[in-house]
Design an enzyme around this catalytic site. Sequence first.
Site: not given
Ligand code: NAD
Length: 474
Positions: A67-68, A72, A96, A108, A365
């Site tokens: 829709h937009r 992303k 979001k 995604k 972003s």
């Molecule tokens: P990342 O890979 O940098 O870090 C994730 C961390 O979680 C790692 O250190 C990993 O070892 C740990 N982990 C994995 N399984 C685990 C468990 N069972 N128990 C404890 N720790 C565990 O990932 P990220 O970019 O920080 O993303 C984390 C979450 O945030 C995801 O759900 C992602 O979709 C969400 N998110 C990320 C962003 C972004 O900008 N990176 C933005 C919005 C949402």
Amino acid sequence: MADKHYSFFDGVVKNFEKAAPYTGLTPGLLQQIKECNSILALKFPVRLNDDGDVEVIEAYRVQHSNHRMPTKGGIRYSMDVNQDEVMALASLMTYKCAVIGVPFGGAKGGVKIDAKKYTPAQLERITRRYTAELVRKNFIGPGIDVPAPDYGTGPREMAWIMDTYMTLKHGELDGAGCVTGKPVEQNGIVGRADATGRGVFYGLREAMSYEEDMKKYGLTTGTKGKTMVIQGMGNVGSYTGLISIAEGGIKVIGVAEYEGSIHDPNGIDIAALLEFRKITGSIVGFPGTTTLENRTAAMELDCDILVPAALENQINIENAGRIKAKIIAEAANGPVTPEAEEILLKRGCLIIPDMYINAGGVTVSYFEWLKNLSHSTFGHLEKRFTSSRYNNLVDLILQMTGKEMTPAQREFLTSGADELDLVRSGLEESMITAYKGIRDTWQADSNIKDMRTAAFVYAIKKIGADYLSMGIWP
Ligand code: NAD
């Protein structure tokens, strides 16, 4: 562990349907908003070593809502990647973007690999081939679909994606805007790396500023002195901890990671913990902390704020009854299952939903994408002009009053905003404005019982208004 009754996407749909009756939209329009518009499922070969066999890689890109445009959303590297997960994450991106007010549809991507098993050179081959597949299928481009980092990916992978895209689309003027979260020196933007964690802190600070709201959860206003537990010390979890301590005076008393969980009631120095983990490969054994019995135990500590920042389904029907936090800030996407949420809400816990609290990443972003399209740096044109204006003003005031000023005071009053100042200011504004939108929606309808439903209503109404004003073609 997911609860038995729902897949991740089913869970998002269940939350959507809980909110739908309060939006005033027709069933057909609601269905269009809810469904994933395009789903690309890929199997592609990569020759990982010069003399080795090929490996067939499973990957996805889902555009939930067109829709937009562009759509992303991040790209995840994990062995848990499957179509349902990518659909769920893509749909959360749509809501979001609507909540935080950036003009994108949701998408995604996911590649089913364990990134730790590959060398950087092998990861580069996989990333470049995945990008080439997205180009071939028209699933990437600054006006089409713009990926970003997610679990298991970071600036390095984003640079490879940009380079592959620009090689294949040679001469495309806005090509650098095909992906965000790039290294600053590769068309990225300062302040993107910490944006999601910083947004989590701004969102918490905003939520905790309302006295009448905090009273309901047995909390005083303000973040200073409040206790926090974080699951996941990756990009989002580590910056949430660092910024909450430095700017909010919060005490992080527990950390849960893949290898185990630790506790220190006096507060854990997150910067030192990250250094320790870099050297030892583990958070366990960090001086001054107690090691708890398993990797999730820290999440069950008595604390004011729990920040799940690892993966989805971490708070589920099995452990929800043991979670004691007064506030859960969903830094990860989908960390609380719908069944766990029912238990937590009954107990009187405030769940600040993912689609709002982790929206800082997509917000910055968006700024990066704007920067790429404008081929300029934020603040570049006006920084010196603003500074000299303020210097003239200060000179005039000092002359008129006969007073003096230290160089530090002058610097504070007269410096022009640079890119980092503007990125942080824009992020803060976005988080505050969106919180108000969700809170006003919640307060306006007594049938809405929780913040996630309020956020969904707020988002769905905005998307619905887009469809109603543009019409359905043909
Ligand atoms: P990342 O890979 O940098 O870090 C994730 C961390 O979680 C790692 O250190 C990993 O070892 C740990 N982990 C994995 N399984 C685990 C468990 N069972 N128990 C404890 N720790 C565990 O990932 P990220 O970019 O920080 O993303 C984390 C979450 O945030 C995801 O759900 C992602 O979709 C969400 N998110 C990320 C962003 C972004 O900008 N990176 C933005 C919005 C949402």
